[in-house]
Design an enzyme around this catalytic site. Structure first.
Site, PDB file in Angstrom:
ATOM      1  N   HIS A 149       0.866  -1.177   0.000  1.00  0.00           N
ATOM      2  CA  HIS A 149       0.000   0.000   0.000  1.00  0.00           C
ATOM      3  C   HIS A 149       0.912   1.240   0.000  1.00  0.00           C
ATOM      4  O   HIS A 149       2.023   1.191   0.528  1.00  0.00           O
ATOM      5  CB  HIS A 149      -0.828  -0.053   1.290  1.00  0.00           C
ATOM      6  N   ASP A 176       2.776  -4.660   8.231  1.00  0.00           N
ATOM      7  CA  ASP A 176       1.559  -3.875   8.027  1.00  0.00           C
ATOM      8  C   ASP A 176       0.374  -4.838   8.137  1.00  0.00           C
ATOM      9  O   ASP A 176       0.074  -5.589   7.210  1.00  0.00           O
ATOM     10  CB  ASP A 176       1.633  -3.216   6.638  1.00  0.00           C
ATOM     11  N   GLN A 199      -4.943  -5.102   6.981  1.00  0.00           N
ATOM     12  CA  GLN A 199      -6.003  -5.994   6.501  1.00  0.00           C
ATOM     13  C   GLN A 199      -6.062  -7.286   7.309  1.00  0.00           C
ATOM     14  O   GLN A 199      -7.096  -7.960   7.323  1.00  0.00           O
ATOM     15  CB  GLN A 199      -5.781  -6.348   5.023  1.00  0.00           C
ATOM     16  N   LYS A 218     -10.790  -0.988  10.412  1.00  0.00           N
ATOM     17  CA  LYS A 218     -10.897  -2.213   9.602  1.00  0.00           C
ATOM     18  C   LYS A 218     -11.191  -3.441  10.460  1.00  0.00           C
ATOM     19  O   LYS A 218     -11.283  -4.553   9.964  1.00  0.00           O
ATOM     20  CB  LYS A 218      -9.608  -2.433   8.800  1.00  0.00           C
ATOM     21  N   CYS A 221      -4.756   2.382  -3.670  1.00  0.00           N
ATOM     22  CA  CYS A 221      -3.506   2.883  -3.074  1.00  0.00           C
ATOM     23  C   CYS A 221      -2.358   1.901  -3.268  1.00  0.00           C
ATOM     24  O   CYS A 221      -1.477   1.776  -2.399  1.00  0.00           O
ATOM     25  CB  CYS A 221      -3.678   3.210  -1.592  1.00  0.00           C
TER      26      CYS A 221
END
Ligand code: C6P
Length: 422
Positions: A138, A215, A218, A241, A379
């Site tokens: 991203h 990261d 998600q 999220k 993104c």
């Protein structure tokens, strides 16, 4: 090919599971509405999940009864707000299995968490060092590192991926050398749905003493996270999220590195003593939480963790994957569709393009049928360049979606194709 009986058995299992999940759906008031005269079909969960009543009520209750500033007052409301804020930190601590709660720093979200690291590690990075990311990152896991490289003279290197959307691990192993100072990788790709082998990635990076950043934007809502088992230096994600509010995120960091790196912002709360000549910084986690934090957001993320803990996560995972597989099967029968992201280790995110049709046009038409998907580059522009496409249509599934919503998606897509062919 699967026998008729086997298919019937799977359908019965899916229906049974879905019945269970529908009790959960009732907890999400926003889903019960019409968009353009049609029932809302919300398939943009990778952008942001909807919020259950318990999260909405926790935030409302906080503002109605407990709000004040934290860590500052001796009066009752300030004590209550501080307790609520720190209780939320404790919940996050347990959620990711951090060894203690001062290794959990509240931020605005994943983007701010990465910016914090990229800014604060500046003193550890030197000219000729290398920072590794993957081709599926991203923008928020690309641009902060580009800026760090500009400041320090280090080089940003990109680990390539296969056409299916998997990291080329052999190439990665070759790329890690004594020059590698930091490896920052997405756990679960927001565009491809690929779940990356982060354990192997972290192990290899550690064998060369590189700092590891994961990261988890998600992943955190879908995969149980154990930072001690992963042994990464940093793990980060966003509240919105994982059924929580926007404007709140998490940065987990190992204690030694958090103590070694510089603060990100300077001001109130992050200090122990200030004189006009010099300032000493506060202990963890306050060293990284300058200014009044998002207290209601923390209360909200705490409630979202309670909500996740109340779920049968295995059942949720099976339900989401059954929606994904059902949609994939139906999509593949449509002429001209190309699926982007075919890893064998995937989550319930489905990206695709349709020959000769712009994703935005498709998204606009299916919105007329009440269907919310994300269209565009998500993104991840360099990833779009890799596939030589301007963007994708992305349907991302959550626990409250149904198989009949996928039927509606497919019908709407067929309509869009018909209209755009005219
Ligand atoms: N992806 C999507 O539609 P923030 O915006 O800070 O909460 O999260 C940024 C981010 C970082 N990494 C990954 C893997 C992400 O998916 C996101 C957010 C959303 O895909 C909005 S662009």
């Amino acid at each position: 090919m699967a026998s008729f009986l086997a298919i019937a058995k799977i359908d019965v299992m899916n229906a049974k599971r879905e019945k269970e999940m529908m009790k959960i759906r009732e907890e999400f008031p926003i889903l019960d509405q019409k968009i353009n005269g049609e029932d809302l079909v919300y398939l943009d969960n990778a952008a942001s999940t909807q919020k259950p009543r318990t999260v909405i009520n926790a935030i409302k209750n906080y503002y109605e009864n407990d709000h004040s500033n934290v860590h500052r007052g001796v009066h009752t409301l300030s004590v209550r707000a501080t307790e609520a804020y720190e209780r939320a930190r404790q919940k996050v601590t347990e959620f990711v299995n951090s060894p203690n709660k001062h290794q959990i720093i509240f931020t605005k979200g994943t983007t701010e968490s990465i910016n914090l690291i990229a800014s604060s590690v500046t003193n550890l990075i030197e000219k000729n060092d290398e920072i590794l990311i993957t081709a599926m990152e991203h923008h928020s896991n690309i641009v902060p590192w580009q800026e760090l490289c500009k400041r320090t003279g280090a080089t940003l290197k990109v680990i390539p991926i296969s056409e299916d959307g998997d990291i080329l691990m052999d190439k990665y192993r070759e790329m890690v050398t004594n020059k590698t100072k930091l490896v920052s990788v997405v756990h679960l790709s927001n565009t491809l749905g690929t779940i990356n082998p982060i354990e192997k990635i972290i192990n290899k990076a550690k064998s060369h003493s590189a700092i590891t950043v994961i990261d988890g934007a998600q992943a955190a809502g879908h995969i149980p996270i154990d930072v001690q088992k992963l042994d990464c230096d940093f793990y980060l994600f966003s509240g919105h999220k994982i059924y929580g509010p926007t404007g709140i995120g998490v940065l987990y960091g190992k204690e030694d590195i958090l103590n070694k790196i510089d603060p990100y912002q300077y001001g109130g709360e992050m200090i122990l003593k200030v004189t006009f000549d010099e300032t000493t910084y506060n202990d963890l986690p306050h060293k990284f939480e300058a200014g009044t934090p998002n207290i209601a957001g923390a209360v909200g993320i705490g409630a979202s963790i309670d909500f996740i803990n109340s779920l049968d996560r295995d059942l949720c995972h099976k339900h989401e994957m059954s929606l994904h597989d059902y949609a994939m099967d139906k999509l593949e029968r449509i002429d001209g569709i190309r699926i982007i992201g075919r890893s064998s280790n995937k989550s319930a995110i489905l990206s695709f393009v349709i020959d000769g049709m712009h994703p935005h046009d498709i998204g606009t038409i299916i919105n007329q049928k009440g269907i919310a998907v994300r269209t565009g580059h998500h993104c991840t522009m360099p990833l779009m360049d890799f596939y030589e496409i301007p963007g994708t249509v992305r349907a991302s599934f959550s626990i409250y979606n149904t198989h009949s919503e996928i039927d509606k998606l497919i019908d709407a897509l067929k309509l869009a194709i018909k209209m755009l062919k005219q």
